[in-house]
Design an enzyme around this catalytic site. Structure first.
Site, PDB file in Angstrom:
ATOM      1  N   ASP A   1     116.535  87.855  70.499  1.00 33.13           N
ATOM      2  CA  ASP A   1     117.485  86.962  69.857  1.00 33.13           C
ATOM      3  C   ASP A   1     118.152  87.658  68.673  1.00 33.13           C
ATOM      4  O   ASP A   1     117.481  88.306  67.863  1.00 33.13           O
ATOM      5  CB  ASP A   1     116.745  85.706  69.388  1.00 33.13           C
ATOM      6  CG  ASP A   1     117.627  84.737  68.635  1.00 33.13           C
ATOM      7  OD1 ASP A   1     118.529  84.154  69.257  1.00 33.13           O
ATOM      8  OD2 ASP A   1     117.410  84.570  67.420  1.00 33.13           O
TER       9      ASP A   1
ATOM     10  N   GLU B   1     120.412  90.271  72.757  1.00 33.83           N
ATOM     11  CA  GLU B   1     121.528  89.407  72.438  1.00 33.83           C
ATOM     12  C   GLU B   1     122.301  90.178  71.371  1.00 33.83           C
ATOM     13  O   GLU B   1     121.882  90.226  70.208  1.00 33.83           O
ATOM     14  CB  GLU B   1     121.068  88.057  71.898  1.00 33.83           C
ATOM     15  CG  GLU B   1     122.240  87.131  71.601  1.00 33.83           C
ATOM     16  CD  GLU B   1     121.823  85.827  70.937  1.00 33.83           C
ATOM     17  OE1 GLU B   1     122.466  84.802  71.212  1.00 33.83           O
ATOM     18  OE2 GLU B   1     120.862  85.841  70.144  1.00 33.83           O
TER      19      GLU B   1
END
Length: 734
Positions: free
Chosen positions: A344, A380
């Protein structure tokens, strides 16, 4: 209560049970004293000093401590926030290396080191009764010959899922297992995944996370879990057992069951920040252990650098914070048997100082690590800091969520003509983003929807977000969704609108699964899941976000499964190298490129055509006999030829198939408009109707190749021809 404490060892960090007793080790460079506190079943606390210190690691061995023991730390030192020091022994602290966690944060004054309303004060309320406890676990587990599937990237199909939302409403999963790791491992869920052709499940955060007080005050909760408290412990609310530490055993059993079905487990991990927030956040763990080592601080060291929008950023420029991340990653691979990670806001991990550094220390450590470097690594590739959008700029061994793929495919199918050239690039693996760094098409993890944003059904049903249930006056969530309601906002009984919506969903799923790269399906998209227009379900732990299995669009499931089978059978759609457009001589025929872009009249696209009136329709010839690669046994990879046509316009397009040098005879495999059948083969240069807003896939037919009724192609045709078009019922208000 008398507790024996032996010197023990500074390695490994955390609590380690060896079959007889437990070794405890905690890093803190700036602490002056460390107490290890044990709790019995009645909550009674016994604390002992860890007096042995080696290289800033405080340690001791307790021969009487067994698995299931609850513990925490009280760390003594100066409380001087202005200089970055926030020690407070009145706050019980979670072990950063805890392998399991018991309980949740009970929000109130005791969890904070200052008095509400006075950030410069020093609060000494004891937090032990209000904060989670660390748990000593039994590390032994019978894996029973568990083998990692090790699916090559080119053959991978990822299914992003939420542990709870996936099974909480599944009628065939026993009620006591729904919403748990055991629920994910249930045959009903695994059968669905294997039926779809999924090779890897990417689980949204399962590291122990905190339920935000601001959400609880609104009657909501942190559903997604991007608020990590412990990087080693599996989330305890996803366990079907109430016993301390059993979540570890249940998680391992889930992984073992998925592996037995050939499905890899990828974890969505949040190493960019923790749940302790900014300078007004609670003192739960690392803030009270060594604030300066674990967090990035501003020049005014009272405040935290925030590249994530959550209040703090982990200090990856500090070797001990880096060690924590690497130890965590290795633990999940070696002890929990996971197959990869999706990071993330991964750009935050590349920030050694201010700018994003592609060769930051974290990536160098991953590169040389013999364990972590061997699993799937997916970034990401953005954060909210300056220069944080880094799509295409991660190191060679990494794959990335390709946000440009998402945006381009959405734009094309809603009729944006300027997207045509980029659409072609995204279909073929995004060489413009990844080839310069020596990467291959599998560097691109292609997706059209994910947990963050509209579901696929809502993407074709809503022009605007509808996030009123989040309690922020619909001001949260992305406003530019590249979505289209196709004439009616939200659910409708209009058969024409529903037919177009069903076709658009099929177009997008087929585009995703037949593009070069690694496809990722967001859970429930294959069965028409809706969130009633909510594009930011992070706080909705209820029917808004849970999969409603009983309302599933069964024909859409079958269509998706058939497309994944088509992809699996034909390496043409999952090449391991980029197209080069060079002619390939096959047998005695004329040289034909490995890929060729076609105008509707059958001619090859010219540079000026990309900006002309062909902006809403395009054809793609894929030379299956021109794949310049070999399989694992060293044999050349060969396949049949395919033609793929896309028409995002509002009118039917007359398409002329290319000349015979591309392929003599064709049969329709997929026609999302439902107009073509496989009854009559189509010769070269035949005229074909390409329906408005539809997609067409044609397969070259060899004279000696008689397709059978149970072939993948026949299955696809059946699903297209018999697709039932309907609108799901609105969900109840929450």
């Amino acid at each position: 209560m008398t507790v024996d404490v032996w010197p023990g060892s500074a390695h490994p960090l955390g609590a380690t049970f060896d079959g007889q007793g437990t070794n405890f080790a905690l890093f803190s460079e700036r602490a002056e004293r460390v107490e290890l506190c044990l709790f019995d079943d009645d909550g009674e606390e016994t604390c002992v000093d860890l007096v042995e210190v080696d290289a800033y690691v405080w340690h001791g061995y307790l021969p009487s401590v067994q698995p299931g023991q609850l513990y925490g730390y009280r760390v003594h030192g100066p409380y001087d926030p202005a200089n970055g020091k926030r020690f407070n022994p009145s706050k019980l602290l979670l072990d950063p290396y805890a392998k399991a966690v018991a309980g949740q944060v009970e929000w109130g004054q005791a969890a904070f080191s200052y008095d509400f309303g006075d950030p410069d004060s020093h609060n000494e309320d004891d937090s032990a009764a209000h904060t989670p406890k660390s748990v000593v676990i039994n590390p032994f587990f019978e894996w029973g010959g568990d083998r990692l599937p090790k699916t090559p990237y080119a053959q991978t199909v990822i299914y992003e899922a939420h542990v709870k939302g996936l099974s909480i409403r599944h009628p065939d999963v026993p009620e006591e297992l729904r919403g748990t790791y055991a629920g994910v491992a249930h045959p009903a869920i695994i059968d669905h995944l294997t039926r779809l052709g999924v090779t890897a499940i990417e689980l949204m955060p399962v590291h122990q996370f905190v339920n935000d007080s601001t959400l609880q005050d609104k009657g909501l909760s942190n559903y997604w879990g991007y608020n990590t408290l412990s990087f080693f412990a599996p989330q305890n609310t996803y366990s079907s057992s109430g016993e301390h530490g059993q979540q570890v055993q249940e998680f391992k059993a889930m992984v073992r069951a998925l592996h037995a079905a050939g499905i890899e487990v990828i974890l969505d991990v949040v190493y960019n920040h923790t749940a302790e927030g900014n300078h007004l956040g609670p003192t739960l763990s690392m803030r009270g252990i060594d604030n300066e080592a674990y967090y990035r601080l501003e020049e005014d060291r009272r405040y935290y650098t925030d590249y994530t929008g959550t209040g703090n950023s982990l200090n990856v420029g500090n070797p001990h914070a880096l060690q924590l991340i690497m130890d965590s990653l290795r633990y999940w691979v070696t002890e929990m048997h996971v197959d990869g990670f999706r990071f993330d806001l991964a750009s935050t991990l590349a920030r050694e100082f201010y700018d994003v550094d592609r060769l930051a220390t974290f990536f160098e450590l991953v590169q040389q690590d013999p364990v972590v470097s061997q699993v799937k690594l997916i970034a990401e590739p953005w954060d909210i800091g300056p220069g944080g959008y880094q799509v295409g700029n991660f190191p060679p061994q990494w794959s990335e969520w390709n946000g440009k793929y998402r945006d381009t495919v959405r734009d094309f199918w809603r009729g944006e003509p300027q997207a045509l050239g980029e659409f072609a690039s995204r279909l073929t693996g995004s060489a413009d983003l990844y080839e310069h760094s020596g990467r291959r098409p599998v560097a691109s993890v292609n997706f059209i929807t994910a947990h963050d944003g509209f579901t696929l059904r809502d993407l074709v049903s809503y022009a605007e977000k509808h996030n009123e249930a989040n309690g922020e006056d619909n001001n949260d969530g992305e406003s530019h969704n590249r979505s289209d309601n196709l004439g009616v906002e939200g659910h409708t009984d209009d058969p024409g609108v529903n037919r177009r919506r069903a076709m658009r969903q099929r177009n997008m799923l087929a585009t995703l699964l037949l593009s070069q790269g690694v496809p990722m399906i967001s859970h429930g998209d294959e069965l028409g899941r809706t969130q009633d227009g909510n594009n930011n379900g992070y706080a909705q732990d209820n029917e808004i976000t849970w999969i409603d299995w009983e309302a599933a669009d069964l024909p859409l499931i079958e269509f998706t499964a058939a497309i994944t089978r088509l992809r699996a059978m034909h390496p043409t759609f999952r090449r391991s190298r980029f197209f080069d457009g060079k002619p390939v001589r096959v047998e005695e025929g004329s040289p034909v490129p490995d890929i060729e872009w076609l105008r509707p009249d059958g001619r090859t696209m010219q540079p000026e055509d990309w900006e002309s009136g062909f902006g809403l329709s395009i054809g793609m010839f894929l030379n299956g006999r021109g794949i310049r690669e070999k399989d694992r046994q060293g044999r050349p990879v060969a396949d049949v030829n395919f033609l793929v046509y896309f028409n995002s316009g509002d009118e039917t397009v007359e398409v002329v198939l290319p000349d015979a040098r591309h392929g003599a005879t064709w049969e329709a495999v997929v026609d999302t408009a439902g107009e073509l059948t496989h009854a009559d083969p189509l010769p070269a240069e035949a005229d074909v109707h390409l329906g408005a807003g539809s997609m067409l896939v044609l397969r070259e037919v060899d004279d000696a190749d008689e397709p059978t009724d149970d072939s993948v192609e026949a299955s696809l045709r059946m699903q297209v021809e018999n697709a039932a078009i309907r609108s799901p019922a609105p969900k109840p208000e929450v």
